[in-house]
Design a protein around this motif. Structure first.
Motif, mmCIF file in Angstrom:
data_model
loop_
_atom_site.group_PDB
_atom_site.id
_atom_site.type_symbol
_atom_site.label_atom_id
_atom_site.label_comp_id
_atom_site.label_asym_id
_atom_site.label_seq_id
_atom_site.Cartn_x
_atom_site.Cartn_y
_atom_site.Cartn_z
ATOM 1 N N TRP A 263 -2.828 -8.913 -19.027
ATOM 2 C CA TRP A 263 -4.232 -9.319 -18.931
ATOM 3 C C TRP A 263 -4.813 -8.921 -17.580
ATOM 4 O O TRP A 263 -5.926 -8.401 -17.501
ATOM 5 C CB TRP A 263 -4.335 -10.829 -19.131
ATOM 6 N N TRP A 264 -4.057 -9.158 -16.507
ATOM 7 C CA TRP A 264 -4.563 -8.832 -15.173
ATOM 8 C C TRP A 264 -4.813 -7.334 -15.039
ATOM 9 O O TRP A 264 -5.828 -6.906 -14.489
ATOM 10 C CB TRP A 264 -3.577 -9.321 -14.116
ATOM 11 N N GLN A 297 2.469 -11.151 -9.848
ATOM 12 C CA GLN A 297 2.274 -10.797 -8.444
ATOM 13 C C GLN A 297 3.211 -9.682 -7.996
ATOM 14 O O GLN A 297 2.838 -8.843 -7.170
ATOM 15 C CB GLN A 297 2.479 -12.030 -7.570
ATOM 16 N N LEU A 298 4.434 -9.678 -8.545
ATOM 17 C CA LEU A 298 5.378 -8.634 -8.159
ATOM 18 C C LEU A 298 5.033 -7.297 -8.809
ATOM 19 O O LEU A 298 5.185 -6.238 -8.194
ATOM 20 C CB LEU A 298 6.800 -9.052 -8.538
ATOM 21 N N GLN A 299 4.574 -7.330 -10.058
ATOM 22 C CA GLN A 299 4.250 -6.080 -10.744
ATOM 23 C C GLN A 299 2.878 -5.544 -10.359
ATOM 24 O O GLN A 299 2.629 -4.342 -10.478
ATOM 25 C CB GLN A 299 4.320 -6.280 -12.259
ATOM 26 N N CYS A 300 1.998 -6.423 -9.924
ATOM 27 C CA CYS A 300 0.645 -5.997 -9.546
ATOM 28 C C CYS A 300 0.333 -6.488 -8.133
ATOM 29 O O CYS A 300 -0.570 -7.317 -7.937
ATOM 30 C CB CYS A 300 -0.382 -6.543 -10.530
ATOM 31 N N PRO A 410 2.122 -8.500 3.150
ATOM 32 C CA PRO A 410 2.927 -7.910 2.076
ATOM 33 C C PRO A 410 3.472 -9.019 1.183
ATOM 34 O O PRO A 410 3.490 -10.191 1.574
ATOM 35 C CB PRO A 410 4.046 -7.181 2.827
ATOM 36 N N PRO A 411 3.906 -8.697 -0.029
ATOM 37 C CA PRO A 411 4.456 -9.741 -0.908
ATOM 38 C C PRO A 411 5.578 -10.505 -0.220
ATOM 39 O O PRO A 411 6.485 -9.921 0.369
ATOM 40 C CB PRO A 411 4.968 -8.953 -2.119
ATOM 41 N N GLN A 412 5.502 -11.821 -0.302
ATOM 42 C CA GLN A 412 6.493 -12.684 0.330
ATOM 43 C C GLN A 412 7.717 -12.833 -0.576
ATOM 44 O O GLN A 412 7.636 -12.626 -1.788
ATOM 45 C CB GLN A 412 5.876 -14.048 0.622
ATOM 46 N N PRO A 413 8.868 -13.179 -0.007
ATOM 47 C CA PRO A 413 10.083 -13.274 -0.827
ATOM 48 C C PRO A 413 9.982 -14.383 -1.866
ATOM 49 O O PRO A 413 9.325 -15.404 -1.655
ATOM 50 C CB PRO A 413 11.180 -13.557 0.199
ATOM 51 N N VAL A 414 10.664 -14.164 -2.986
ATOM 52 C CA VAL A 414 10.705 -15.148 -4.063
ATOM 53 C C VAL A 414 11.981 -15.974 -3.992
ATOM 54 O O VAL A 414 11.958 -17.191 -4.175
ATOM 55 C CB VAL A 414 10.599 -14.446 -5.432
#
Length: 749
Positions: A263-264, A297-300, A410-414
């Motif tokens: 959807w996003w 969030q990780l894929q986009c 940048p994306p933060q760790p999960v």
């Protein structure tokens, strides 16, 4: 598409449903709940009253006063059907009309007509009526599961809506039972209060706050909410209420919903505010919905954004933004040579939350060589209601000119262990003051560490050989990555007759990725020495305290001996003097003399003293002195002993809860345990007749987080928060320990 609605509320004139009856009308709300409706031609300024002419008062009784557009008043009374015939006196205000109503409970009453309820009411009265029927009266009379009332409510909702209610549409699947719903409201509908889902078969309140998006076409403002899809049919409505409005929307539920990520991606131009709304809604749902938020969030990912202003204009970057349930831990740097920046804010939806109130700053350098530039580093804890899986929150650098520049990390760790590692690196150790820990680091680190401990699975237990049924001592040895000393330690244990005959050896592996190799090694040592072992493999790295406690839970011995993997007995018989010290009632915990590999003293008991910044730190008596230094040869009561080799009766160990597990990685758990023992009324003993080598910290040196010093500094702060007053009392000059002359000049220093 969302439809524009020129009016949210519909007022039904009296003539649509016929003129009102001359007197009060009684109908059924639910099986045993009656509704009395009475229209008064004039304005009634106070609540009406309904009272039996004789006998006890009606209970429960609920009243509602509604204004009509013609200036009159509609009075509604809800009450349970009486058991016998009654005459009710109805008073329309203090000085208004009064009538008497004869009520025979055996009469056949008609169902309440929603059109009759709504006829001629002002918009404000319609809001009051709808709110009462959705929230108040169903609770008072327990009508939420009444089929008659639910059917009436559904008809009331339908009658209050325009001829064709606008649609809200499911746009994405959050999990198997929940969908993301998109709808629109006129711009005048400000704060959404409560939401209800109403169908012919049931009503339920929609939990979780909806989120507003950006304004859309035709004067509508988009909103988003998470909705359970069970029971949603073609005739299901959502009712939204606000301070002075309500709105009705019909739900459209497509058969094949897109995933949150798909959807996003279909939206084309990304809207970061909408992204935050979607993540927040998903994060409040089931684990599958939370996973969908992380996956999106990780894929986009959003492109990271920093501010680069050259030599004169401001520059800034955010590299740490860890969302926790205690707030967001934020770290980065700022360079503002001309003082143009007024602050940095966390952008959460429409809100801008400043970092300055809980911010710790320190000097830093970015770049290398000729490009190195001095900057101001900062770490802040923002008390914001931000979704915990938010991996890329937005920040704004506000300038005096009124401009705002957006920063995106940048994306933060999960992974929660990596999140803890990043938190420990938020502030360089040399700038990690007690105030910085208390205000910035501690709340977030405690939340992340608690999350890590909560995700621990059950350990796996492997038995090698035949276990003793009733060992005297259970030797528990935690292992983390470094296995270099294992052969030497096992060899020393095997050469000790008492260990072979009366002890069980439990190894606890806190680095489970080494499980196969360690099991192979222990099987070989078992065959070589004919010595049984118990191997406990942690589900994931949990730290010294959790690993030691896991080993103690497997213990069968009367005494638990906690021994580090880098502790080697100097000779057989080391357990005997330690066990003898535990025989009486004086000592709850005891520890031996520990030596460095060069024979000098490493441990002769522990004491507490303030460090350079005033914080309480653990110290070892006579550290570095010769092995036979006279004061270290005296058995005595000490404030604490090291967890590198510590013996306790298993019953007491369990009574005090073992090692406290909220210390990070390792440090201060041992003194914490000793102080818990003291709180139970026992002393802690140093037994120099038992000697072992301790190759100090070599088993921990591979842990980069600990080597940086942040974990130790945090643990020292946490330890002092709990035991500061106790340590101060123990270490006062007139305390028993000091008065006995056991503290040497080094302790006073």
């Amino acid at each position: 598409m969302l439809q524009s609605v020129p009016q949210t509320l519909v007022s039904l004139p009296v003539e649509q449903v016929g003129s009102p009856e001359a007197g009060p009308q009684i109908s059924l709300l639910a099986g045993s709940v009656m509704l009395l409706m009475f229209d008064v031609d004039t304005r009634v300024w106070s609540a009406g009253r309904l009272e039996p002419a004789c006998g006890p008062a009606l209970a429960p009784l609920a009243a509602l006063r509604l204004q009509r557009e013609d200036g009159g008043t509609r009075l509604l009374f809800a009450f349970r059907r009486p058991a016998q015939m009654q005459t009710l006196s109805l008073f329309a205000g203090r000085v208004g009309q009064s009538v008497e109503v004869a009520l025979d409970p055996v009469d056949d009453f008609s169902p309440t007509e929603p059109e009759r309820l709504l006829a001629g009411l002002t918009p404000a009265a319609q809001v009051s009526l709808m709110t009462t029927f959705l929230e108040t009266w169903p609770s008072i009379f327990r009508m939420r599961t009444s089929r008659r009332f639910v059917a009436l409510l559904h008809r009331l909702v339908r009658a209050s809506a325009p001829v064709e209610p606008p649609l809200v549409r499911a746009v994405a699947r959050l999990d198997a039972a929940t969908a993301l719903i998109e709808g629109g409201l006129p711009m005048g509908c400000d704060a959404i209060g409560t939401l209800y889902c109403v169908s012919p078969d049931g009503m339920r309140r929609i939990s979780g706050a909806p989120r507003y998006g950006a304004p859309g076409a035709r004067g509508l403002r988009r909103f988003y909410l998470a909705l359970e899809t069970a029971g949603i049919g073609a005739d299901t409505f959502i009712v939204l209420t606000g301070p002075n409005w309500f709105a009705v929307r019909r739900i459209e539920m497509p058969g094949d919903l897109a995933s949150l990520t798909r959807w996003w991606r279909s939206l084309g131009k990304p809207d970061p505010v909408l992204r935050e709304h979607a993540v927040a809604l998903a994060s409040s749902g089931a684990p599958a919905a939370q996973a969908a938020a992380v996956e999106m969030q990780l894929q986009c990912p959003l492109p990271p954004r920093a501010l680069s202003g050259g030599p004169h204009l401001p520059s800034a970057d955010i590299d740490l933004a860890l969302a926790t349930d205690r707030g967001m831990l934020v770290g980065g740097w700022l360079r503002d040579p001309l003082g143009m920046v007024t602050g940095i804010d966390l952008l959460a939806g429409d809100a801008a939350l400043p970092l300055g109130a809980v911010q710790h700053t320190f000097s830093g350098i970015v770049g290398k060589g000729d490009d190195a530039t001095a900057v101001t580093g900062f770490c802040a804890l923002v008390a914001a209601d931000v979704a915990v899986p938010m991996l890329q929150p937005r920040f704004g650098v506000a300038l005096k000119s009124g401009e705002r520049h957006v920063l995106v990390p940048p994306p933060q760790p999960v992974d929660v262990a990596e999140r803890r590692s990043r938190a420990l690196k938020a502030i360089p150790p040399q700038f990690l003051t007690g105030d910085a820990i208390a205000r910035c680091l501690a709340p977030a680190l405690a939340a992340i560490h608690g999350e890590l401990m909560a995700t621990q699975g059950a350990p796996r237990v492997v038995t090698l050989g035949t276990r003793l049924k009733a060992p005297r001592v259970s030797i528990v040895v935690p292992l983390y990555r470094v296995l270099d000393f294992l052969r030497v330690q096992v060899g020393a244990f095997a050469a000790d007759g008492f260990v072979r005959e009366a002890c069980e050896i439990i190894y606890v592996l806190d680095s489970p990725e080494q499980a196969d190799g360690l099991e192979h090694l222990l099987r070989g040592l078992h065959l070589l020495y004919d010595l049984p072992f118990v191997l406990v493999v942690m589900a994931r790295n949990a730290g010294f305290a959790a690993a030691s406690n896991a080993g103690a839970r497997e213990a069968r011995g009367d005494v638990v001996a906690q021994v580090n993997s880098d502790v080697i007995p100097t000779a057989a018989g080391w357990l005997s003097p330690l066990l003898a010290a535990l025989e009486g009632e004086e000592f709850g915990a005891v520890g031996p003399k520990l030596l460095f590999d060069d024979g000098s003293l490493q441990h002769a008991g522990m004491y507490f003293a303030p460090g350079p910044r005033g914080q309480w730190l653990n110290h070892h008596f006579h550290k570095g002195m010769p092995r036979h230094y006279p004061p270290a040869t005296v058995a005595r009561n000490v404030p604490a002993v090291t967890g590198a080799c510590l013996l306790m009766r298993r019953t007491l160990f369990e009574e005090v809860g073992g090692f406290t597990e909220d210390y990070v990685i390792g440090d201060y758990e041992d003194s914490d345990l000793c102080l818990k023992v003291r709180a139970k009324g026992f002393e802690v003993g140093y037994v120099p007749q038992a000697e072992l080598y301790h190759l100090e910290r070599r088993s921990m040196s591979v842990n980069a987080d600990h080597a940086r010093g942040a974990a130790s500094a945090y643990n020292a702060w946490l330890h002092a928060q709990r035991w500061g007053d106790v340590m101060a009392t123990l270490m006062t000059p007139d305390a028993a320990l000091s008065a006995s002359g056991q503290l040497e000049a080094e302790c006073a220093a």
